[in-house]
Scaffold this active site. Structure first.
Site, PDB file in Angstrom:
ATOM      1  N   GLN A  98      -6.031 -28.241 -51.744  1.00  0.00           N
ATOM      2  CA  GLN A  98      -5.186 -27.961 -50.592  1.00  0.00           C
ATOM      3  C   GLN A  98      -5.732 -26.834 -49.719  1.00  0.00           C
ATOM      4  OE1 GLN A  98      -1.275 -27.560 -52.424  1.00  0.00           O
ATOM      5  NE2 GLN A  98      -0.812 -29.680 -51.893  1.00  0.00           N
ATOM      6  N   LEU A 281       7.512 -29.208 -52.465  1.00  0.00           N
ATOM      7  CA  LEU A 281       6.995 -29.971 -51.330  1.00  0.00           C
ATOM      8  C   LEU A 281       7.220 -29.207 -50.030  1.00  0.00           C
ATOM      9  CD1 LEU A 281       5.678 -32.517 -50.235  1.00  0.00           C
ATOM     10  CD2 LEU A 281       7.951 -33.577 -50.132  1.00  0.00           C
ATOM     11  N   ALA A 282       8.339 -28.487 -49.943  1.00  0.00           N
ATOM     12  CA  ALA A 282       8.612 -27.691 -48.741  1.00  0.00           C
ATOM     13  C   ALA A 282       7.481 -26.706 -48.466  1.00  0.00           C
ATOM     14  CB  ALA A 282       9.943 -26.950 -48.888  1.00  0.00           C
ATOM     15  N   ASP A 283       6.990 -26.051 -49.511  1.00  0.00           N
ATOM     16  CA  ASP A 283       5.869 -25.119 -49.347  1.00  0.00           C
ATOM     17  C   ASP A 283       4.651 -25.822 -48.765  1.00  0.00           C
ATOM     18  OD1 ASP A 283       7.308 -23.019 -50.362  1.00  0.00           O
ATOM     19  OD2 ASP A 283       6.360 -23.014 -52.324  1.00  0.00           O
ATOM     20  N   GLN A 284       4.410 -27.052 -49.236  1.00  0.00           N
ATOM     21  CA  GLN A 284       3.200 -27.765 -48.852  1.00  0.00           C
ATOM     22  C   GLN A 284       3.282 -28.392 -47.454  1.00  0.00           C
ATOM     23  OE1 GLN A 284       0.873 -27.256 -51.002  1.00  0.00           O
ATOM     24  NE2 GLN A 284       2.279 -26.422 -52.523  1.00  0.00           N
ATOM     25  N   HIS A 305       8.224 -17.358 -51.096  1.00  0.00           N
ATOM     26  CA  HIS A 305       6.877 -17.893 -50.984  1.00  0.00           C
ATOM     27  C   HIS A 305       6.731 -18.674 -49.677  1.00  0.00           C
ATOM     28  CE1 HIS A 305       3.526 -20.598 -52.183  1.00  0.00           C
ATOM     29  NE2 HIS A 305       3.201 -19.645 -53.018  1.00  0.00           N
TER      30      HIS A 305
END
Length: 337
Positions: A98, A281-284, A305
């Site tokens: 990522q 998934l929100a972070d990504q 985060h």
């Protein structure tokens, strides 16, 4: 050169800075890297991410040494082609992926990437999460890629390998993920490597009871040939407009039932909130949507985060994030220029 205080976060802050620098061509300097962690500074997995970013971006790097708390990174031109990186520990292969994927995608560069290390690590997205939750959303945004888990790598031995073949893709397109839709598939899979199958079976008993799974919605997968022992319970819910993956990891002195209960609790919180993106998934999603210049999604309460990542993205890109509390554990995150 963009100045970044590394005390504000952990390794993800560094990886996001590397990705953004590659995407924008902006150099950065980060001091106090992982300054609040028990073992501050760069560890092996962080150094591999820096190495990968350097190779992809033809970059000049200063401070890329074990334990270093300061890094200077100046990108050059984006390079596709074949690349292989070995972490040498159970450090996360998916996080290294990522780090470099956004720039390759944004610049329309084809590449074949192989990364060796941990594939199922308690501190990172699992390979299952990447395959079933993250990449399908990226495909909706225009990414053309194929992903494979060549071999499992569990903590602490590592030794796994993931591969991504990235085709020339259009730049990320804005996407609205406000509505989850109906659940169309659910499945729990217990993965065991060099440990008794009974451990996975006990996890599945809990998952079936807590999540109402029926015949055909649970399976046991015994891994052969992994470097070390390991166990993971992967729970997948596929909805009309997104997929969520929740993973519990076996560890010493923690019962199989406790591992399963934790993963099921995360799944239930997501189900009850009726949102598209779980916390991970929100972070990504933040960086791809920022590169697209717009987009939104519903999620659970954003983590610190996620907020620190959003603040860093705003340093590199002309975008603004809005975190809106919609009540009853449901939030909307939107990005706009």
């Amino acid at each position: 050169m963009i100045e970044i205080d590394g005390h504000a976060g952990g390794g993800q802050l560094l990886r996001t800075a590397l990705a953004l620098s590659l995407c924008t061509g902006e150099p950065f300097a980060m001091d106090g890297i992982r300054g609040k962690r028990e073992r501050p500074g760069l560890l092996r997995q962080h150094l591999t991410a820096v190495e990968a970013a350097r190779d992809i971006g033809g970059a000049t790097v200063e401070g890329a040494l074990p334990g270093s708390m300061a890094l200077r990174f100046t990108p050059g031109g984006i390079r596709g082609g074949d690349h292989r990186w070995t972490i040498g520990t159970a450090g996360s292969t998916t996080l290294v992926l990522q780090t470099v994927l956004p720039a390759l995608w944004m610049h329309g560069v084809a590449a074949s990437l192989a990364i060796e290390g941990g594939t199922h690590n308690p501190q990172a997205p699992s390979a299952d999460f990447i395959a079933d939750a993250f990449l399908p959303v990226m495909a909706k945004m225009g990414l053309e890629a194929s992903f494979a888990l060549d071999s499992h790598g569990f903590y602490p031995a590592g030794g796994g390998c993931i591969r991504l073949d990235l085709h020339t893709s259009s730049r990320p397109a804005a996407l609205d993920l406000s509505t989850r839709g109906e659940i169309v598939e659910k499945h729990a899979r217990a993965i065991v490597s060099a440990i008794p199958s009974k451990i996975g079976e006990r996890e599945l008993i809990v998952a079936k009871a807590r999540l109402g799974l029926v015949e055909g919605e649970a399976s046991l997968h015994a891994v052969h040939g992994a470097v070390g022992p390991g166990n993971a319970l992967s729970i997948r819910f596929r909805a009309e407009h997104g997929t969520a993956v929740f993973t519990g990891f076996g560890e010493k002195r923690v019962t199989a039932e406790a591992v399963a209960e934790r993963a099921c609790a995360q799944a239930r919180a997501w189900l009850d909130a009726g949102v598209v993106a779980d916390t991970y998934l929100a972070d990504q999603l933040l960086l791809p949507m920022a590169l697209a210049g717009g987009g939104s999604f519903t999620t659970l309460t954003p983590s610190d985060h996620a907020r620190s990542n959003a603040a860093l993205i705003e340093k590199f890109l002309p975008v603004e994030f809005e975190f809106r509390d919609d009540g009853r554990g449901r939030w909307t995150v939107a990005v706009s220029r």
